[in-house]
Design a protein around this motif. Sequence first.
Motif, PDB file in Angstrom:
ATOM      1  N   LYS A  10       0.163  35.439 -26.210  1.00  7.72           N
ATOM      2  CA  LYS A  10      -0.307  36.515 -27.096  1.00  7.72           C
ATOM      3  C   LYS A  10      -1.681  37.031 -27.076  1.00  7.72           C
ATOM      4  CE  LYS A  10       3.525  34.964 -30.151  1.00  7.72           C
ATOM      5  NZ  LYS A  10       4.022  34.802 -31.780  1.00  7.72           N
ATOM      6  N   TYR A  50      11.071  42.374 -31.167  1.00  7.86           N
ATOM      7  CA  TYR A  50      11.168  41.406 -32.400  1.00  7.86           C
ATOM      8  C   TYR A  50      12.113  42.036 -33.410  1.00  7.86           C
ATOM      9  CZ  TYR A  50       7.330  38.463 -31.002  1.00  7.86           C
ATOM     10  OH  TYR A  50       6.294  37.670 -30.528  1.00  7.86           O
ATOM     11  N   HIS A  53      13.562  40.426 -36.349  1.00  5.40           N
ATOM     12  CA  HIS A  53      12.722  40.046 -37.596  1.00  5.40           C
ATOM     13  C   HIS A  53      12.405  41.275 -38.479  1.00  5.40           C
ATOM     14  CE1 HIS A  53      12.347  35.903 -36.066  1.00  5.40           C
ATOM     15  NE2 HIS A  53      11.330  36.514 -35.006  1.00  5.40           N
ATOM     16  N   ARG A  56      12.199  40.934 -41.939  1.00  2.74           N
ATOM     17  CA  ARG A  56      11.178  39.736 -42.536  1.00  2.74           C
ATOM     18  C   ARG A  56       9.934  40.461 -43.062  1.00  2.74           C
ATOM     19  NH1 ARG A  56      12.894  34.801 -39.603  1.00  2.74           N
ATOM     20  NH2 ARG A  56      11.562  33.808 -40.963  1.00  2.74           N
ATOM     21  N   PHE A  58       6.984  39.553 -43.009  1.00  2.00           N
ATOM     22  CA  PHE A  58       5.913  39.365 -42.005  1.00  2.00           C
ATOM     23  C   PHE A  58       5.997  40.326 -40.745  1.00  2.00           C
ATOM     24  CE2 PHE A  58       8.740  35.993 -40.820  1.00  2.00           C
ATOM     25  CZ  PHE A  58       9.244  36.066 -39.385  1.00  2.00           C
ATOM     26  N   LEU A  62       3.206  41.094 -37.918  1.00  2.00           N
ATOM     27  CA  LEU A  62       3.576  40.787 -36.529  1.00  2.00           C
ATOM     28  C   LEU A  62       3.576  41.676 -35.299  1.00  2.00           C
ATOM     29  CD1 LEU A  62       4.894  38.683 -34.506  1.00  2.00           C
ATOM     30  CD2 LEU A  62       7.100  39.305 -35.401  1.00  2.00           C
ATOM     31  N   THR A  92       6.275  26.414 -34.445  1.00  2.00           N
ATOM     32  CA  THR A  92       5.823  27.863 -34.629  1.00  2.00           C
ATOM     33  C   THR A  92       4.502  27.956 -35.434  1.00  2.00           C
ATOM     34  OG1 THR A  92       8.021  28.578 -34.624  1.00  2.00           O
ATOM     35  CG2 THR A  92       6.542  30.088 -35.590  1.00  2.00           C
ATOM     36  N   ARG A 103       0.181  25.383 -29.412  1.00  6.24           N
ATOM     37  CA  ARG A 103      -0.450  25.626 -30.559  1.00  6.24           C
ATOM     38  C   ARG A 103      -1.336  24.820 -31.343  1.00  6.24           C
ATOM     39  NH1 ARG A 103       5.784  27.946 -31.260  1.00  6.24           N
ATOM     40  NH2 ARG A 103       5.305  30.040 -30.858  1.00  6.24           N
ATOM     41  N   ILE A 110       0.267  30.567 -38.071  1.00  2.30           N
ATOM     42  CA  ILE A 110       1.539  31.021 -37.843  1.00  2.30           C
ATOM     43  C   ILE A 110       1.520  32.527 -37.276  1.00  2.30           C
ATOM     44  CG2 ILE A 110       2.187  31.778 -40.064  1.00  2.30           C
ATOM     45  CD1 ILE A 110       4.954  30.279 -39.580  1.00  2.30           C
ATOM     46  N   ASP A 111       0.708  33.124 -37.674  1.00  3.28           N
ATOM     47  CA  ASP A 111       0.852  34.824 -37.509  1.00  3.28           C
ATOM     48  C   ASP A 111       0.115  34.661 -35.775  1.00  3.28           C
ATOM     49  OD1 ASP A 111       1.650  35.993 -39.659  1.00  3.28           O
ATOM     50  OD2 ASP A 111       0.079  35.085 -40.658  1.00  3.28           O
ATOM     51  N   ASN A 113      -0.093  32.636 -33.203  1.00  6.47           N
ATOM     52  CA  ASN A 113       0.072  31.410 -32.431  1.00  6.47           C
ATOM     53  C   ASN A 113       0.322  31.171 -31.184  1.00  6.47           C
ATOM     54  OD1 ASN A 113       2.447  32.504 -32.460  1.00  6.47           O
ATOM     55  ND2 ASN A 113       3.691  31.137 -33.306  1.00  6.47           N
ATOM     56  N   HIS A 116       4.827  32.813 -27.251  1.00  9.26           N
ATOM     57  CA  HIS A 116       6.216  32.868 -27.654  1.00  9.26           C
ATOM     58  C   HIS A 116       6.904  32.416 -26.459  1.00  9.26           C
ATOM     59  CE1 HIS A 116       9.937  34.680 -28.595  1.00  9.26           C
ATOM     60  NE2 HIS A 116      10.087  34.978 -27.502  1.00  9.26           N
TER      61      HIS A 116
HETATM   62  P1  CMP Z   1       7.501  34.124 -32.114  1.00  9.71           P
HETATM   63  O1  CMP Z   1       8.063  33.025 -31.695  1.00  9.71           O
HETATM   64  O2  CMP Z   1       6.687  35.043 -31.410  1.00  9.71           O
HETATM   65  O3  CMP Z   1       8.577  34.782 -33.111  1.00  9.71           O
HETATM   66  C1  CMP Z   1       8.124  35.693 -34.291  1.00  9.71           C
HETATM   67  C2  CMP Z   1       6.846  35.293 -34.761  1.00  9.71           C
HETATM   68  O4  CMP Z   1       6.641  35.732 -36.005  1.00  9.71           O
HETATM   69  C3  CMP Z   1       6.380  34.013 -34.698  1.00  9.71           C
HETATM   70  O5  CMP Z   1       6.289  33.656 -33.257  1.00  9.71           O
HETATM   71  C4  CMP Z   1       5.195  33.761 -35.585  1.00  9.71           C
HETATM   72  O6  CMP Z   1       3.801  34.058 -34.877  1.00  9.71           O
HETATM   73  C5  CMP Z   1       5.472  35.021 -36.437  1.00  9.71           C
HETATM   74  N1  CMP Z   1       5.516  34.407 -37.855  1.00  9.71           N
HETATM   75  C6  CMP Z   1       4.657  34.738 -38.877  1.00  9.71           C
HETATM   76  N2  CMP Z   1       5.410  34.266 -40.134  1.00  9.71           N
HETATM   77  C7  CMP Z   1       6.468  33.537 -39.867  1.00  9.71           C
HETATM   78  C8  CMP Z   1       7.331  33.044 -40.381  1.00  9.71           C
HETATM   79  N3  CMP Z   1       7.282  32.636 -41.966  1.00  9.71           N
HETATM   80  N4  CMP Z   1       8.323  32.170 -39.873  1.00  9.71           N
HETATM   81  C9  CMP Z   1       8.306  32.735 -38.489  1.00  9.71           C
HETATM   82  N5  CMP Z   1       7.846  33.369 -37.753  1.00  9.71           N
HETATM   83  C10 CMP Z   1       6.622  33.813 -38.263  1.00  9.71           C
END
Ligand code: CMP
Length: 142
Positions: A10, A50, A53, A56, A58, A62, A92, A103, A110-111, A113, A116
């Motif tokens: 990333k 993505y 998501h 979601r 975030f 993201l 994650t 990681r 988490i944002d 990270n 992937h």
């Molecule tokens: P990734 O595996 O790239 O898939 C989606 C990404 O969203 C994840 O890694 C995280 O970097 C990001 N993300 C941010 N907040 C969350 C969350 N609460 N749950 C899961 N993924 C999150």
Amino acid sequence: AIERTFSIVKPDAVAKNLIGAIYGRFESAGLKIVAAKMVHLSREQAEGFYAEHSERPFFKALVDFMTSGPVMVQVLEGEDAIRRNREIMGATNPAEALAGTLRADYADSIDENAVHGSDAPASAAREIAYFFSDEELCPRTR
Ligand code: CMP
């Protein structure tokens, strides 16, 4: 079984000059890189990748992050590659990632990270096809 999985280094990890260190972890674990390229994702590319998501909270953060700089995308091949890559990456949320995982060692949040990796065979197939044509996948016979 021998599997292929899809991986992203990333923007945070590219910016920290960690491409080689991360590729070294894959190779040390017996995963072979069978395709790789650097790309600076457009918003459209990141949103499509993505899409699962999209509802979601975030999601916008993201997409902002994933388009903030270049990434390396690669296909890893090896025995049990999907699960093995997830073990190498760690959880994650880096706060929950085991010591010695990518990681735990390289991610800040988490944002942001660092990496992937596909979570299942169906997503691996979809994600590989999202970035690579069949001709770009190089069989490793030696
Ligand atoms: P990734 O595996 O790239 O898939 C989606 C990404 O969203 C994840 O890694 C995280 O970097 C990001 N993300 C941010 N907040 C969350 C969350 N609460 N749950 C899961 N993924 C999150």
